[in-house]
Design an enzyme around this catalytic site. Sequence first.
Site, mmCIF file in Angstrom:
data_model
loop_
_atom_site.group_PDB
_atom_site.id
_atom_site.type_symbol
_atom_site.label_atom_id
_atom_site.label_comp_id
_atom_site.label_asym_id
_atom_site.label_seq_id
_atom_site.Cartn_x
_atom_site.Cartn_y
_atom_site.Cartn_z
ATOM 1 N N GLU A 1 -6.860 4.813 7.808
ATOM 2 C CA GLU A 1 -6.656 6.235 7.511
ATOM 3 C C GLU A 1 -7.896 6.841 6.867
ATOM 4 O O GLU A 1 -8.186 8.023 7.033
ATOM 5 C CB GLU A 1 -5.400 6.400 6.638
ATOM 6 C CG GLU A 1 -4.144 6.148 7.470
ATOM 7 C CD GLU A 1 -2.966 5.555 6.723
ATOM 8 O OE1 GLU A 1 -2.939 5.605 5.482
ATOM 9 O OE2 GLU A 1 -2.067 5.021 7.407
ATOM 10 N N ASN B 1 0.876 -1.176 0.000
ATOM 11 C CA ASN B 1 0.000 0.000 0.000
ATOM 12 C C ASN B 1 0.904 1.213 0.000
ATOM 13 O O ASN B 1 1.492 1.551 1.028
ATOM 14 C CB ASN B 1 -0.900 -0.025 1.245
ATOM 15 C CG ASN B 1 -1.707 1.262 1.387
ATOM 16 O OD1 ASN B 1 -1.745 2.087 0.464
ATOM 17 N ND2 ASN B 1 -2.355 1.441 2.536
ATOM 18 N N TRP B 2 0.993 1.847 -1.154
ATOM 19 C CA TRP B 2 1.903 2.996 -1.276
ATOM 20 C C TRP B 2 1.359 4.229 -0.550
ATOM 21 O O TRP B 2 2.071 5.191 -0.381
ATOM 22 C CB TRP B 2 2.127 3.331 -2.748
ATOM 23 C CG TRP B 2 3.012 2.367 -3.467
ATOM 24 C CD1 TRP B 2 3.721 1.330 -2.925
ATOM 25 C CD2 TRP B 2 3.310 2.365 -4.878
ATOM 26 N NE1 TRP B 2 4.439 0.685 -3.904
ATOM 27 C CE2 TRP B 2 4.205 1.294 -5.109
ATOM 28 C CE3 TRP B 2 2.908 3.145 -5.956
ATOM 29 C CZ2 TRP B 2 4.698 0.999 -6.389
ATOM 30 C CZ3 TRP B 2 3.392 2.866 -7.223
ATOM 31 C CH2 TRP B 2 4.281 1.795 -7.445
ATOM 32 N N LYS B 3 0.092 4.195 -0.177
ATOM 33 C CA LYS B 3 -0.550 5.385 0.420
ATOM 34 C C LYS B 3 -0.327 6.572 -0.526
ATOM 35 O O LYS B 3 -0.251 6.371 -1.731
ATOM 36 C CB LYS B 3 -0.016 5.614 1.831
ATOM 37 C CG LYS B 3 -0.140 4.337 2.682
ATOM 38 C CD LYS B 3 0.050 4.549 4.142
ATOM 39 C CE LYS B 3 -0.137 3.208 4.865
ATOM 40 N NZ LYS B 3 -0.111 3.344 6.322
ATOM 41 N N GLU C 1 -5.266 -4.686 10.610
ATOM 42 C CA GLU C 1 -4.239 -3.671 10.792
ATOM 43 C C GLU C 1 -4.498 -2.920 12.090
ATOM 44 O O GLU C 1 -5.285 -1.960 12.104
ATOM 45 C CB GLU C 1 -4.257 -2.675 9.628
ATOM 46 C CG GLU C 1 -3.956 -3.293 8.281
ATOM 47 C CD GLU C 1 -3.357 -2.277 7.315
ATOM 48 O OE1 GLU C 1 -2.270 -2.551 6.810
ATOM 49 O OE2 GLU C 1 -3.968 -1.222 7.090
ATOM 50 N N GLY D 1 2.929 -1.140 4.195
ATOM 51 C CA GLY D 1 2.989 0.293 3.900
ATOM 52 C C GLY D 1 4.415 0.703 3.560
ATOM 53 O O GLY D 1 4.891 0.505 2.445
ATOM 54 N N GLY D 2 5.101 1.257 4.550
ATOM 55 C CA GLY D 2 6.437 1.819 4.334
ATOM 56 C C GLY D 2 7.399 0.907 3.578
ATOM 57 O O GLY D 2 8.092 1.363 2.654
ATOM 58 N N GLY E 1 2.715 2.415 10.705
ATOM 59 C CA GLY E 1 3.680 3.495 10.528
ATOM 60 C C GLY E 1 4.412 3.881 11.798
ATOM 61 O O GLY E 1 5.081 4.908 11.851
ATOM 62 N N HIS F 1 -9.523 1.297 4.880
ATOM 63 C CA HIS F 1 -8.244 1.471 5.578
ATOM 64 C C HIS F 1 -8.455 2.422 6.760
ATOM 65 O O HIS F 1 -9.251 3.353 6.679
ATOM 66 C CB HIS F 1 -7.192 2.026 4.616
ATOM 67 C CG HIS F 1 -5.813 1.987 5.195
ATOM 68 N ND1 HIS F 1 -5.368 2.923 6.098
ATOM 69 C CD2 HIS F 1 -4.795 1.097 5.032
ATOM 70 C CE1 HIS F 1 -4.128 2.611 6.457
ATOM 71 N NE2 HIS F 1 -3.760 1.513 5.826
ATOM 72 N N SER G 1 3.555 -2.026 10.291
ATOM 73 C CA SER G 1 5.013 -2.105 10.490
ATOM 74 C C SER G 1 5.576 -3.487 10.169
ATOM 75 O O SER G 1 6.523 -3.934 10.806
ATOM 76 C CB SER G 1 5.394 -1.671 11.913
ATOM 77 O OG SER G 1 4.997 -0.324 12.138
#
Length: 247
Positions: free
Chosen positions: A96, A9-11, A165, A230-231, A171, A94, A209
């Site tokens: 967010e 997930n590149w966000k 999640e 993510g990251g 993150g 998600h 993470s």
Amino acid sequence: MNRKLIAGNWKMNGSLAANDALVKAMLADIGVPAADVALCAPAPYLAQLQSLLTGSPIAWGAQDVSAHDKGAYTGEVSVDMLKDFGCRYCLVGHSERRQYHGETDELVAAKAQRALAGGITPVVCVGETLAERESGDTELVVRRQLAAVIHAVGHCISEIVVAYEPVWAIGTGRTATPEQAQQVHAVLRAQLAAATTHPKRVRILYGGSMNAANAASLLAQPDIDGGLIGGASLKAADFLQIVAAAA
Ligand code: 13P
């Protein structure tokens, strides 16, 4: 056992140039992956992913989808539009989006239903906040979030992907332990088992993470069927190490 799914997930990250370099670095080294692999990009870059990834072992998807079919919904992107660009997956709900865009369980469920009806696999995200965990409400929260989707899609629930999640692990560098994650995944599996005769067909991903160092121990848990990254999905080598850990 399910083939595992590792989804990035590149966000809201990337650019034409950065995506090109990242995807080409992944394709150079991915070989024949032992897991299903996907990248979820911001909508403007879906055409770029379609052109870079068609015929490769990496599928792609969006990070959100409208609950509506078409019409006067400025700024929204429909399932048919995602299909025009070859998306196989779409993240839905998600944390967010729930946190910053006020998405309710009902809206998330409507989006999941719309995606399924249009032939795209929704990756339905659930997870508790730190306050909810500390007050002992983790199970209650994730079960409520998944129940809304089960209610909306009925027996088609076996066609979705679920991503657990925990919000406090996203993150933050603070990962759920394999035991903590497995415990929640088992709760979700049991809830699915009450709704479908094929609960094992539903892949339940862990996200929060996840990285090259901790992926193997998380992915070894019996109810963890993959990862939502993510990251670490913004670094080709890290992402590919997670894919390798899913073998
Ligand atoms: P991180 O891997 O950066 O913690 O993000 C997880 C996530 O939210 C994936 O959807």
